[in-house]
Design an enzyme around this catalytic site. Structure first.
Site, short mmCIF file in Angstrom:
data_model
loop_
_atom_site.label_atom_id
_atom_site.label_comp_id
_atom_site.label_asym_id
_atom_site.label_seq_id
_atom_site.Cartn_x
_atom_site.Cartn_y
_atom_site.Cartn_z
N GLU A 255 0.88 -1.18 0.00
CA GLU A 255 0.00 0.00 0.00
C GLU A 255 0.91 1.22 0.00
OE1 GLU A 255 -3.20 0.39 -0.14
OE2 GLU A 255 -3.75 -1.71 -0.06
N CYS A 289 -2.66 9.40 2.19
CA CYS A 289 -2.27 8.84 0.89
C CYS A 289 -3.34 9.10 -0.17
CB CYS A 289 -1.99 7.36 1.02
SG CYS A 289 -3.35 6.46 1.77
#
Ligand code: NDP
Length: 527
Positions: A255, A289
Site C-alpha cells: 500500500e 495517501c
C-alpha cells in the site's frame, strides 16, 4: 512543555537512544504540535523479533483451529473495549500526530471498529469453503477451503498510526492468523495503546505482538519466517520491502503513495466541490495517501471554484488540537515534511504558479504549515507530479473533461481519484477512464471507510488490497481439494503405459472438443 525537537537525519526527526556500538536502542515520541516529549519505547533486537514470531506461531496454532464464530465472538470483546476506551485512543493519537480529535475519532477509531464489525459479521460467509464447477473434468469435484496463513507481519506508517495497522491486524486475526506488527518509529505510542487494550481483553497475548524499531526492525521481521506481509508506506521504501519479501518468498501487499487527482467538471456543484477540495486537501494536514493532491478545474467553473476554495480555506482553524474539539487542521508530523512542502511551492512559483492562500510554515511553537492553495499550475511542476503529503492543493485550469482525464492519468501513481459533476452517470463513465484503484464521484476519501470495498493502488501505488472480502480471503491460503464424483476404476486412460492407440484417441478427443464446428461443439450449443 519541552523544547522543539531537532531534525536528526538518521531518525526521520525523532530522537533516539544510542548504544556504545552505535545501534539505536530507544525511540522517543514527540508531540508535533508542541514539541513535548510524550514517551519512549525500547527498540526490539533482531533476536527479539525472531522470538516474537516464534511465540506468535505457537499462539496461532491454537487460535487458527477455533471455529470462526468463536474467534469473532472473542474479537468482538476487543471491539467493545475499543469503543469504551475511544477517548483514550483519541488522546494518544491526537497528541502523537498533532491531529484534530474529530479526525482521530472518525478516521482512526470508528473505521477500525466498523471494519472489525463487518468482518466478524461476515467472516463465516466469506471464508466458507465453496465448490468450483468444472467445465471439462465433469467426473471430478473441486472445492476451495481457506486456511489461515500462519503469522502475518504488518509494517505501518505514521500518518494513520491506529487505523492502518489495526485494520490489517484485525483482518489477520479474524482469518485465524497471529500478527507481529512494526509501527513507524515516529508514532510508537498510538499502537502501544492498541496493544494495551488488546491485552486487557483476555485474548492470547502472543497472538498480537508489537515490535519497535527502524527500517532494520522491518527487515528483521520479513526475515523471521512470517507467511505474509502487509506493508503501508512510501514508494521507495516499498520497493526495498518488496525486494526483501521477494528474497524471502514472503507474499506481500504493498500500500504505497498516492497523487489523487480531482476533476471538477463544467457541470459540478461548485459549492460542494470547493468544500470537498478543502476537506480532501487539508484534512490531517494533507498527510493522507488519498488526499486531494491536484485539481483539474474546467475553465467554465475555474475562477468561481478558486474563489470559493480560497474563502473556505480562510475559515480553517489551525493549531494544537490537544484539549479542544474545534481545531480543523493540526500539525505536520516532522520537519522533513515541511521542507518537502516548501520545495514544491518554490518550484511551482518559479514556474509561474500563484499562491492564493497560505504558502509558508507558521512561526512559533510546533510544526505547522499553512493550508496552501496554488493556481496556474501545470505538469512541469513537481507539485502536480510528485506526492506532496502536506497541506497544499495545486489547481490547473483545463479546457475539457478529456484533457482532465488525460492529465489525471499522467502519473506514475494510481491510488484514489475524484470526479465532481451533477450528472452522476457521466461521473461514473469518467471514473472508469481514470487509472486508479478507487475513483469516487462527488465525494472525497470516503471509500476508505467502506469495509466491504477493496482498497489499494495500481501503478506504483502498489499491489494487493486491504478491506473487503477478497482481502480477508487473502489472509488465508486458498487450498484446493479435488476428488471424484464416481467410483474410480483401477487405472486411467491417461496413465502409463503410453501407446500409439492412446495417443490417437487423445487426438480425436482434442478435435472433438475444441475444433470449430466439431460435432460435440454443435451439440453443446443446443443446450
Ligand atoms: P515509509 O515508507 O518511510 O515507512 C513505512 C514503514 O516502513 C515504517 O514503519 C518504516 O519504519 C518502515 N521501513 C522503513 N525502511 C524499511 C525497510 N528497509 N524495511 C522494512 N521496513 C522499513 O513511509 P512513512 O511512514 O513516511 O509513510 C508515508 C507514506 O506512506 C506516504 O508515501 C503515503 O502515501 C504512504 N501511505 C500509503 C497508504 C496506502 O494505503 N496506500 C496509506 C498511508 C500512507 P521507520 O518509520 O522506522 O522508518
Amino acid at each position: 512543555m519541552g523544547a522543539l525537537h531537532q531534525v536528526d537525519s538518521n531518525t526521520n526527526g525523532n530522537g533516539s537512544g544510542t548504544a556504545k556500538d552505535g545501534s539505536r536502542t530507544t525511540i522517543k515520541s514527540w508531540a508535533p504540535a508542541t514539541g513535548e516529549l510524550l514517551g519512549e519505547v525500547r527498540v526490539s533486537t533482531k533476536d527479539e523479533i525472531r522470538a516474537a514470531v516464534a511465540r506468535a506461531r505457537k499462539a496461532q496454532a491454537a487460535w487458527g483451529v477455533l471455529p470462526i464464530e468463536e474467534r469473532c465472538e472473542r474479537l468482538l470483546r476487543l471491539r467493545d473495549a475499543l469503543v469504551d476506551r475511544a477517548d483514550e485512543i483519541v488522546d494518544v493519537v491526537s497528541r502523537e500526530c498533532g491531529k484534530p480529535r474529530h479526525d482521530c475519532l472518525s478516521h482512526e477509531v470508528t473505521v477500525t471498529v466498523d471494519l472489525l464489525s463487518y468482518y466478524c459479521k461476515n467472516a463465516a460467509r466469506i471464508l466458507a469453503p465453496h465448490d468450483i464447477g468444472l467445465h471439462l473434468l465433469k467426473h471430478k469435484k473441486s472445492s476451495i477451503h481457506y486456511a489461515p496463513r500462519g503469522v502475518v507481519g504488518v509494517i505501518s506508517p505514521w500518518n494513520f498510526p491506529f487505523v492502518i495497522p489495526m485494520g490489517d491486524v484485525l483482518a489477520a486475526l479474524v482469518a485465524g492468523n497471529a500478527v507481529v506488527l512494526k509501527p513507524s518509529e515516529v508514532t510508537p505510542l498510538s499502537i502501544q495503546k492498541a496493544k494495551e487494550i488488546f491485552d486487557g481483553t483476555g485474548l492470547p497475548e502472543d497472538l498480537f505482538t508489537v515490535v519497535y524499531g527502524y527500517g532494520e526492525a522491518g527487515q528483521a521481521l520479513i526475515e523471521s519466517g512470517i507467511q505474509k506481509l502487509v506493508f503501508t508506506g512510501g514508494v521507495e521504501t516499498g520497493k526495498r520491502v518488496a525486494a526483501a519479501c521477494g528474497a524471502n518468498l514472503v507474499p506481500c501487499v504493498m500500500e504505497l503513495g498516492g497523487k489523487a487527482p480531482l476533476i471538477a467538471c463544467a457541470d459540478c456543484d461548485v459549492e460542494r466541490t470547493a468544500r470537498a477540495i478543502v476537506f480532501g486537501g487539508f484534512v490531517n494536514s494533507g498527510q493522507v495517501c488519498i488526499s486531494v493532491e491536484r485539481v483539474y478545474a474546467h475553465e467554465s467553473v475555474h475562477d468561481q471554484l478558486v474563489a470559493r476554495v480560497k474563502e473556505i480555506t480562510g475559515t480553517l482553524r489551525q493549531g494544537d488540537p490537544n484539549g479542544t474539539e474545534t481545531v480543523d487542521v493540526g500539525a505536520i508530523i516532522f520537519p522533513k515534511q515541511i521542507e518537502i512542502a516548501e520545495k514544491h511551492i518554490a518550484d511551482a512559483v518559479a514556474k509561474g504558479a500563484q499562491i492564493v492562500s497560505g504558502g509558508k510554515k507558521r512561526t512559533g511553537a510546533g510544526q505547522f504549515f499553512e493550508p496552501t492553495v496554488l493556481t496556474g499550475c501545470d505538469h512541469t511542476m513537481t507539485v502536480m507530479k510528485e506526492e506532496i503529503f502536506g497541506p497544499i492543493v495545486p489547481i490547473q485550469k483545463v479546457a475539457s473533461e478529456d484533457e482532465a482525464v488525460r492529465l489525471a492519468n499522467d502519473s506514475h501513481l494510481g491510488l484514489n481519484a475524484y470526479v465532481f459533476t451533477k450528472n452522476r452517470e457521466k461521473g461514473k463513465r469518467i471514473a472508469q477512464r481514470i487509472e486508479a484503484g478507487s475513483v469516487v464521484v462527488n465525494d472525497v476519501l470516503v471509500n476508505y471507510a467502506a469495509a466491504e470495498a477493496p482498497f489499494g493502488g495500481i501503478k506504483q501505488s502498489g499491489f494487493g488490497r486491504v478491506h473487503g472480502d477478497d482481502a480477508l480471503r487473502d489472509m488465508c491460503d486458498a487450498r484446493h481439494v479435488f476428488s471424484g464424483r464416481v467410483p474410480e476404476p483401477s487405472s486411467d486412460p491417461l496413465w502409463f503405459p503410453y501407446s500409439s492407440k492412446a495417443y490417437r484417441w487423445q487426438m480425436r478427443v482434442l478435435r472433438a472438443l475444441f475444433s470449430r464446428g466439431s460435432i460435440v461443439k454443435r451439440i453443446g450449443k443446443l443446450f
